[in-house]
Design an enzyme around this catalytic site. Structure first.
Site, PDB file in Angstrom:
ATOM      1  N   SER A 128      -6.025  85.080  57.462  1.00 22.05           N
ATOM      2  CA  SER A 128      -5.105  84.560  58.476  1.00 22.05           C
ATOM      3  C   SER A 128      -3.720  85.168  58.330  1.00 22.05           C
ATOM      4  O   SER A 128      -3.284  85.487  57.222  1.00 22.05           O
ATOM      5  CB  SER A 128      -4.996  83.044  58.388  1.00 22.05           C
ATOM      6  OG  SER A 128      -4.049  82.598  59.341  1.00 22.05           O
ATOM      7  N   LYS A 182     -11.615  78.908  57.071  1.00 21.55           N
ATOM      8  CA  LYS A 182     -10.784  79.644  58.045  1.00 21.55           C
ATOM      9  C   LYS A 182     -10.944  79.044  59.439  1.00 21.55           C
ATOM     10  O   LYS A 182      -9.978  78.922  60.193  1.00 21.55           O
ATOM     11  CB  LYS A 182     -11.167  81.131  58.060  1.00 21.55           C
ATOM     12  CG  LYS A 182     -10.481  81.948  59.154  1.00 21.55           C
ATOM     13  CD  LYS A 182      -8.983  81.995  58.949  1.00 21.55           C
ATOM     14  CE  LYS A 182      -8.093  82.460  60.053  1.00 21.55           C
ATOM     15  NZ  LYS A 182      -8.497  83.117  61.210  1.00 21.55           N
ATOM     16  N   ASN A 186      -8.074  77.320  61.791  1.00 19.12           N
ATOM     17  CA  ASN A 186      -7.791  77.618  63.200  1.00 19.12           C
ATOM     18  C   ASN A 186      -7.809  76.359  64.057  1.00 19.12           C
ATOM     19  O   ASN A 186      -7.031  76.240  64.996  1.00 19.12           O
ATOM     20  CB  ASN A 186      -8.786  78.643  63.745  1.00 19.12           C
ATOM     21  CG  ASN A 186      -8.411  80.060  63.331  1.00 19.12           C
ATOM     22  OD1 ASN A 186      -7.738  80.251  62.318  1.00 19.12           O
ATOM     23  ND2 ASN A 186      -8.842  81.044  64.091  1.00 19.12           N
ATOM     24  N   GLU A 189      -4.624  74.925  63.548  1.00 23.31           N
ATOM     25  CA  GLU A 189      -3.682  75.809  64.270  1.00 23.31           C
ATOM     26  C   GLU A 189      -3.608  75.412  65.758  1.00 23.31           C
ATOM     27  O   GLU A 189      -2.521  75.286  66.330  1.00 23.31           O
ATOM     28  CB  GLU A 189      -4.175  77.245  64.111  1.00 23.31           C
ATOM     29  CG  GLU A 189      -3.472  78.303  64.947  1.00 23.31           C
ATOM     30  CD  GLU A 189      -4.149  79.678  64.800  1.00 23.31           C
ATOM     31  OE1 GLU A 189      -4.356  80.122  63.659  1.00 23.31           O
ATOM     32  OE2 GLU A 189      -4.481  80.302  65.825  1.00 23.31           O
ATOM     33  N   ARG A 444     -26.363  48.158  72.055  1.00 21.60           N
ATOM     34  CA  ARG A 444     -27.483  49.022  71.646  1.00 21.60           C
ATOM     35  C   ARG A 444     -28.707  48.179  71.281  1.00 21.60           C
ATOM     36  O   ARG A 444     -29.842  48.546  71.554  1.00 21.60           O
ATOM     37  CB  ARG A 444     -27.074  49.902  70.453  1.00 21.60           C
ATOM     38  CG  ARG A 444     -25.996  50.929  70.796  1.00 21.60           C
ATOM     39  CD  ARG A 444     -25.551  51.712  69.567  1.00 21.60           C
ATOM     40  NE  ARG A 444     -26.597  52.589  69.077  1.00 21.60           N
ATOM     41  CZ  ARG A 444     -27.127  52.545  67.864  1.00 21.60           C
ATOM     42  NH1 ARG A 444     -26.699  51.638  67.001  1.00 21.60           N
ATOM     43  NH2 ARG A 444     -28.077  53.368  67.508  1.00 21.60           N
TER      44      ARG A 444
END
Ligand code: 6PG
Length: 478
Positions: A128, A182, A186, A189, A444
């Site tokens: 990065s 990574k 992101n 990010e 449910r």
């Protein structure tokens, strides 16, 4: 001369990583599908260090010391498989193929397993920091075997960014762990960028502060606890004036944000892991909504606003700063929590303090905040959620009134703040004593006999809704 490492794929990222390696004293063999790129790099930057020019993958492989290290920097997806296919027959057991692109972690897991059968190491590394970082020091997240890291780590640690003398690079974990981390980087990010966008919108639409003025506010914010690369560059973007029109740059740019896909991957994976990364998800959806330009156009004509005429409070700018801080913190908390879930699922021993530490420099989400996050996870007693670390529990308590004021004001004014508000909902959801999930369980059980647990007894139960509504013990059918 035998080279320490080979790089194939010399577009900007590959070229910059190769130059970074050479500048740090490593001999780098260069290869590109078309040799013109190799020659262009050598002509322009041959002085950066020792390079070996090669024209074929065979030449590249022949030029390397053993165990060979070949770094691939091509477009994620099929191109990576294709280079691996060509390289594999040329390599020997113990050699290492490194994929430094933004590959999907499942691809990395698949490739690692396939190559391990042939005694080749495959290392997916997350890199990065964009083009600038690749050249001058990125944040690096390597996966793959520990053994391969022993042979590769010293090179990577040397070219990585350094903070307080520590490299922003550490072995993350086996197979796809590096690419997974990574990917989550992101995701964070995306959320971080979106909350900054929301702050901009609030300040402009709520308080009438023009971009040039906001640039100064962001510069100020960048001196405090919000200090980060993204705040810094946002100040630059907001202060920029379009030369053609003299208008603020942000007013001449089309407001439809694209994505290459890593944010979307994070959310897909979060859904699969059952990890509540709502802020990250909202940031991906916000980009999607921004790109629905036709519908947005129609909505402006068709849909009512019904905004309330509320005044923004005196403290609005500071309130927005505090709300931004809280929402950003929640995005980190959600991303890190997702890493905890993934570690369990994939058998990775992810060290959150090391991961936070290597995000402190080089990468896009580098931020002052990461120092405190690193500390929180380095403590003897690891918090089950970042928000439970005493420093952050206290920090959030302090900004909470402002956070609520900002979200309430935004709702009244009709300013969409999906990450500010969903982060607050996550926070409130987390601390709520009773959630409406009990009603959902009832529903449910009624329509599908899915059963439920009781607060006052062990076991699984079912109510005979269609009969006399008596309760029976049941076998859990989820
Ligand atoms: C980085 C960045 C980078 C990524 C994009 C995201 O860490 O250096 O995350 O790897 O490719 O900048 O791009 P999109 O917004 O197009 O997904």
């Amino acid at each position: 001369m035998s080279a320490h490492i080979g790089v194939t794929g010399l577009a900007v990222m590959g070229a910059n990583l190769a130059r970074n390696l050479a500048r740090n004293g490593f001999t780098v063999a260069l290869h590109n599908r078309s040799v013109e790129k190799t020659d262009a790099l050598l002509a322009k930057h041959g002085d950066d260090g020792d390079f070996v020019r090669t024209e074929t993958l065979q030449e590249l492989v022949d030029s390397l010391e053993k165990p060979r290290r070949v770094l691939i920097m091509v477009k994620a997806g099929k191109p990576v498989d294709s280079v691996i296919e060509q390289l594999e027959p040329l390599l020997e057991p113990g050699d290492i193929i490194i994929d430094a692109g933004n590959s999907h972690y499942e691809d990395t897991r698949r490739r690692e397993a396939a190559l391990a059968k042939k005694d080749l190491h495959f290392v997916g590394i997350g890199v990065s920091g964009g083009e600038e970082g690749a050249l001058n020091g990125p944040s690096i997240m390597p996966g793959g075997s520990k053994e391969s890291y022993d042979a590769l780590g010293p090179l990577l640690e040397k070219i990585a960014a350094h903070v307080d003398g520590k490299p922003c690079c550490a072995w993350i974990g086996t197979d796809g762990a590096g690419h997974f981390v990574k990917m989550v980087h992101n995701g964070i990010e995306y959320a971080d960028m979106q909350v900054i966008g929301e702050a901009f919108d609030l300040l402009r639409s709520g308080a009438g502060i023009e971009p040039a003025e906001q640039a100064k506010i962001f510069e100020e914010w960048n001196k405090g606890e919000l200090a980060s690369f993204l705040i810094e560059i946002s100040a630059e973007v907001l202060g920029h004036v379009d030369a053609k029109t003299g208008k603020p740059f942000v007013d001449v740019v089309v407001d439809a944000a694209g994505q290459k896909g890593t944010g979307r991957w994070t959310v897909i994976s979060a859904l699969e892991l059952g990890s509540p990364t709502s802020g990250i998800a909202e940031s991906v959806f916000a980009r999607a909504l921004s790109s629905q330009t036709e519908q947005r156009q129609l909505a402006q004509e068709l849909l009512a606003g019904g905004e309330a005429a509320v005044e923004v409070p005196e403290s609005f700018v500071e309130d927005v700063r505090q709300a931004l801080y809280a929402s950003k913190l929640v995005s980190y908390a959600q991303g890190l929590d997702m890493l905890t879930s993934a570690a369990k699922e994939y058998g990775w021993d992810l060290k959150l303090d090391e991961i936070a530490s290597l995000w402190r420099g080089g990468c896009i989400i580098r931020a002052e905040l990461l120092k405190e996050i690193t500390k929180a996870y380095a403590a003897a007693e690891k918090p089950a959620n970042l928000l439970f670390a005493p420093a952050f529990t206290k920090a959030i308590a302090e900004v909470l009134p402002a956070w609520r004021r900002v979200v309430a004001t935004a709702v009244q004014l009709g300013i969409p703040v999906p990450v500010f508000s969903s982060s607050l909902a996550y926070y409130d959801g987390l601390r709520r004593k009773r959630l409406p999930a009990a009603v959902i369980q009832g529903q449910r059980d009624l329509f599908g006999a899915h059963t439920y647990g009781r607060v006052d007894a062990e076991g699984t139960f079912h109510t005979l809704w269609g009969e006399d509504k008596s309760e029976i013990e049941a076998v859990d059918t989820h």
